[in-house]
Design a protein around this motif. Structure first.
Motif, PDB file in Angstrom:
ATOM      1  N   ALA A   1      -0.951  10.396  -9.839  1.00 46.59           N
ATOM      2  CA  ALA A   1      -1.294   9.260 -10.695  1.00 46.59           C
ATOM      3  C   ALA A   1      -1.148   7.940  -9.952  1.00 46.59           C
ATOM      4  O   ALA A   1      -1.824   6.967 -10.269  1.00 46.59           O
ATOM      5  N   GLU A   2      -0.283   7.931  -8.926  1.00 47.80           N
ATOM      6  CA  GLU A   2      -0.060   6.703  -8.162  1.00 47.80           C
ATOM      7  C   GLU A   2      -1.207   6.410  -7.182  1.00 47.80           C
ATOM      8  O   GLU A   2      -1.250   5.336  -6.588  1.00 47.80           O
TER       9      GLU A   2
ATOM     10  N   THR B   1       0.836  -1.199   0.000  1.00 50.81           N
ATOM     11  CA  THR B   1       0.000   0.000   0.000  1.00 50.81           C
ATOM     12  C   THR B   1       0.874   1.253   0.000  1.00 50.81           C
ATOM     13  O   THR B   1       1.811   1.365   0.798  1.00 50.81           O
ATOM     14  N   LEU B   2       0.567   2.174  -0.912  1.00 42.85           N
ATOM     15  CA  LEU B   2       1.273   3.451  -0.926  1.00 42.85           C
ATOM     16  C   LEU B   2       0.638   4.384   0.090  1.00 42.85           C
ATOM     17  O   LEU B   2      -0.571   4.320   0.342  1.00 42.85           O
TER      18      LEU B   2
ATOM     19  N   SER C   1       5.558   9.744 -10.656  1.00 42.82           N
ATOM     20  CA  SER C   1       5.778  10.184 -12.035  1.00 42.82           C
ATOM     21  C   SER C   1       5.683  11.701 -12.159  1.00 42.82           C
ATOM     22  O   SER C   1       6.234  12.295 -13.089  1.00 42.82           O
ATOM     23  N   GLY C   2       4.965  12.325 -11.242  1.00 41.82           N
ATOM     24  CA  GLY C   2       4.775  13.771 -11.317  1.00 41.82           C
ATOM     25  C   GLY C   2       3.473  14.179 -11.967  1.00 41.82           C
ATOM     26  O   GLY C   2       3.135  15.372 -11.982  1.00 41.82           O
ATOM     27  N   GLU C   3       2.703  13.226 -12.473  1.00 41.28           N
ATOM     28  CA  GLU C   3       1.420  13.543 -13.085  1.00 41.28           C
ATOM     29  C   GLU C   3       0.307  13.446 -12.051  1.00 41.28           C
ATOM     30  O   GLU C   3       0.343  12.591 -11.153  1.00 41.28           O
ATOM     31  N   GLY C   4      -0.685  14.327 -12.160  1.00 38.00           N
ATOM     32  CA  GLY C   4      -1.782  14.294 -11.219  1.00 38.00           C
ATOM     33  C   GLY C   4      -2.927  15.189 -11.658  1.00 38.00           C
ATOM     34  O   GLY C   4      -2.894  15.780 -12.753  1.00 38.00           O
ATOM     35  N   THR C   5      -3.931  15.285 -10.815  1.00 36.15           N
ATOM     36  CA  THR C   5      -5.074  16.168 -11.056  1.00 36.15           C
ATOM     37  C   THR C   5      -5.429  16.880  -9.749  1.00 36.15           C
ATOM     38  O   THR C   5      -5.098  16.411  -8.657  1.00 36.15           O
ATOM     39  N   VAL C   6      -6.107  18.009  -9.874  1.00 38.62           N
ATOM     40  CA  VAL C   6      -6.582  18.728  -8.700  1.00 38.62           C
ATOM     41  C   VAL C   6      -7.808  17.990  -8.166  1.00 38.62           C
ATOM     42  O   VAL C   6      -8.848  17.937  -8.824  1.00 38.62           O
ATOM     43  N   TYR C   7      -7.673  17.401  -6.979  1.00 37.63           N
ATOM     44  CA  TYR C   7      -8.777  16.665  -6.367  1.00 37.63           C
ATOM     45  C   TYR C   7      -9.738  17.630  -5.666  1.00 37.63           C
ATOM     46  O   TYR C   7     -10.952  17.479  -5.706  1.00 37.63           O
TER      47      TYR C   7
END
Length: 320
Positions: free
Chosen positions: A271-272, A217-218, A240-246
């Motif tokens: 992304a993780e 688990t992360l 990875s550095g990729e994501g979205t504003v939650y």
């Protein structure tokens, strides 16, 4: 008053109550548990359903008095802080807490608690300034049953004076000129034994996420053990550095030194799968939106003693 006399007066408050028979503003309840778990991304099934228990780390949440405080508040703690203020220790920062969980809390439990001033340190010198560490211990009960203990430590300090640069005529020709600063320097994050590895990664421009070696688990933020299975051992993976504003909030007030309101503080879904709080740079605060794709960027800021590197995020469409 010299340091020895002040320390003696401060230590005379050790053992005095800070709150007596105070009651929680609300009983343990499902909505608060749900909001807590959603904010932290904790999907442990023990915290949902008809037999749900509250996450143990919510212990302090049930004792918070809000802006109006508690009816059980005692005078000793206010007197202690006032004495520190009079001595020049006018600033305060929370440094750490320690919790012990004895019994699970369930929806409907009504909380009472007593808080005592456990210790006051001698005068200490830190990077922030000189002052005294004050530790309080809160015993939390349901009825007559002790369900948990919460120790909370603050540093009340006199801010260290910023070193003034030497006159221009005394500077070495090899010194790199710095631009004039029109605002206070960026505050440094608190680094401790649990998160030091994260900040070492940031200094290398790597965003490291903890991974439990037992269940994989992360987790973020960094913790000493796995909240999913309880295993203490872990390794790391590089995001990875990729994501979205939650989610996000726009800060208008109160103002903080080194920050110009209004500005957006965002909860970034990486992304993780884990989430972290950061800033979205390069986008006006009123243009930040939930679901906006973002990408990691490491940005340098002037801090109190050297250059500070922080992980921030930029709208992904700005990369093209």
């Amino acid at each position: 008053m010299d340091d020895d006399d002040l320390t003696a007066r401060l230590k005379s408050y050790e053992g005095h109550p800070a709150a007596v028979a105070a009651t929680g503003k609300d009983p343990v309840n499902v909505p608060m548990i749900r909001h807590w778990c959603e904010a932290l991304g904790d999907t442990n099934p023990a915290y949902a359903g008809p037999d749900a228990v509250a996450p143990p780390t919510m212990l302090q949440a049930w004792t918070m008095g809000g802006l109006t405080g508690h009816t059980g508040r005692a005078r000793a703690y206010d007197e202690l802080l006032a004495l520190l203020d009079e001595s020049g220790c006018t600033s305060v920062v929370a440094t750490d807490c320690e919790q012990e969980y004895l019994h699970p809390l369930r929806p409907g439990d009504a909380i009472t608690f007593d808080t005592v001033i456990e210790s006051v340190s001698a005068r200490k010198t830190t990077k922030l300034g000189t002052g005294h560490f004050v530790t309080t211990r809160t015993d939390v009960r349901v009825g007559d049953t002790l369900v948990g203990t919460h120790r909370f430590r603050i540093l009340k300090y006199a801010p260290a004076r910023q070193k003034q640069p030497p006159p221009r005529s005394e500077r070495s020709s090899s010194e790199r000129p710095r631009p004039e600063r029109s605002r206070p320097l960026r505050p440094r994050p608190v680094v401790n034994r649990d998160n030091a590895g994260f900040w070492e990664g940031v200094a290398q421009h790597r965003l490291l996420v903890q991974r439990c070696t037992a269940c994989a688990t992360l987790r973020f933020p960094w913790l000493p053990g796995c909240a999913h299975c309880g295993h203490p051992d872990w390794d790391t993976v590089e995001a990875s550095g990729e994501g979205t504003v939650y989610s996000y909030v726009v800060m208008h007030h109160p103002p903080f030194p080194a920050f110009d309101p209004p500005y957006a503080v965002a909860l970034i879904q990486l992304a993780e799968g884990v989430r972290m709080i950061s800033n979205v740079v390069g986008t006006p605060y009123d243009k930040v939106r939930i679901g906006m794709p973002v990408r990691l960027e490491f940005r340098s800021y002037d801090s109190h003693d050297d250059e500070l590197v922080l992980p921030v995020f930029r709208a992904a469409e700005e990369d093209v």
